[in-house]
Scaffold this motif. Structure first.
Motif, short mmCIF file in Angstrom:
data_model
loop_
_atom_site.label_atom_id
_atom_site.label_comp_id
_atom_site.label_asym_id
_atom_site.label_seq_id
_atom_site.Cartn_x
_atom_site.Cartn_y
_atom_site.Cartn_z
N GLU A 216 1.34 -1.17 -0.14
CA GLU A 216 -0.40 0.30 0.15
C GLU A 216 0.91 1.06 0.07
O GLU A 216 2.02 1.34 1.09
N ILE A 217 0.90 2.00 -0.97
CA ILE A 217 1.60 3.34 -1.02
C ILE A 217 0.58 4.22 -1.18
O ILE A 217 -0.04 4.67 -1.82
N THR B 297 -4.06 6.43 -3.17
CA THR B 297 -3.65 5.02 -2.27
C THR B 297 -3.92 3.64 -3.50
O THR B 297 -4.65 3.88 -4.58
N THR C 251 0.19 8.86 -1.64
CA THR C 251 1.47 9.60 -1.95
C THR C 251 -0.08 10.56 -1.28
O THR C 251 -0.45 10.28 -1.52
N ASP C 252 0.80 12.08 -1.70
CA ASP C 252 0.83 13.49 -1.13
C ASP C 252 0.28 14.14 -2.42
O ASP C 252 -1.27 14.78 -2.67
N THR D 112 8.94 -3.45 -4.40
CA THR D 112 8.31 -1.85 -3.54
C THR D 112 9.45 -0.94 -4.95
O THR D 112 8.63 -0.55 -4.95
N ARG E 191 5.59 10.39 -2.49
CA ARG E 191 5.70 9.37 -1.94
C ARG E 191 5.45 10.08 -0.53
O ARG E 191 5.72 11.17 0.39
N VAL E 192 3.66 9.68 0.60
CA VAL E 192 3.90 9.89 1.66
C VAL E 192 4.39 8.76 2.58
O VAL E 192 4.82 8.39 3.87
N SER E 193 3.80 7.19 2.40
CA SER E 193 3.83 6.05 2.89
C SER E 193 3.76 5.79 2.81
O SER E 193 2.89 5.32 1.67
N ILE E 194 4.65 3.55 3.17
CA ILE E 194 4.42 2.67 2.12
C ILE E 194 3.84 1.21 3.32
O ILE E 194 4.55 1.66 4.77
N ARG E 195 2.96 0.30 2.96
CA ARG E 195 2.81 -0.57 4.17
C ARG E 195 3.19 -1.45 3.41
O ARG E 195 2.19 -1.61 1.95
#
Length: 96
Positions: A31-32, A40, A34-35, A56, A70-74
């Motif tokens: 799950e990425i 998502t 982005t701003d 990834t 990019r904001v976060s990667i899970r």
């Protein structure tokens, strides 16, 4: 009466053990979030979290080459309802 109690204990233990097993059927996804754009993205499915993790960098490179920030990667087990969720589009449809 002892048989009834043992049966009840058996059912409780079985239900407790069955709950985590239901997650085993879910695959691993990257799950990425982005701003820019506010989206998502889900990439997958994968059989293991290590497999998802190894893919990834390629997904990040593709998104960043398109100008995404990019904001976060899970990496998580789930079953996404959509592979791309556009938060800006979602916000606009609520405001209309």
């Amino acid at each position: 009466m002892l048989g009834f109690y043992l049966f009840c204990i058996y059912i409780v233990v079985l239900s407790v053990l069955a709950a985590p097993n239901s997650r085993r059927h879910e695959k691993w996804w990257v799950e990425i979030v982005t701003d820019l754009p506010r989206c998502t993205y889900y990439f997958g499915p994968f059989d293991t979290d290590q497999e998802a993790s190894s893919h990834t960098p390629g997904y990040l490179e593709d998104l960043e080459s398109e100008g995404a920030k990019r904001v976060s990667i899970r990496i998580k087990r789930c079953q996404p309802s959509a592979l791309t969720i556009d938060e800006d589009e979602f916000s606009e449809s609520i405001a209309a």
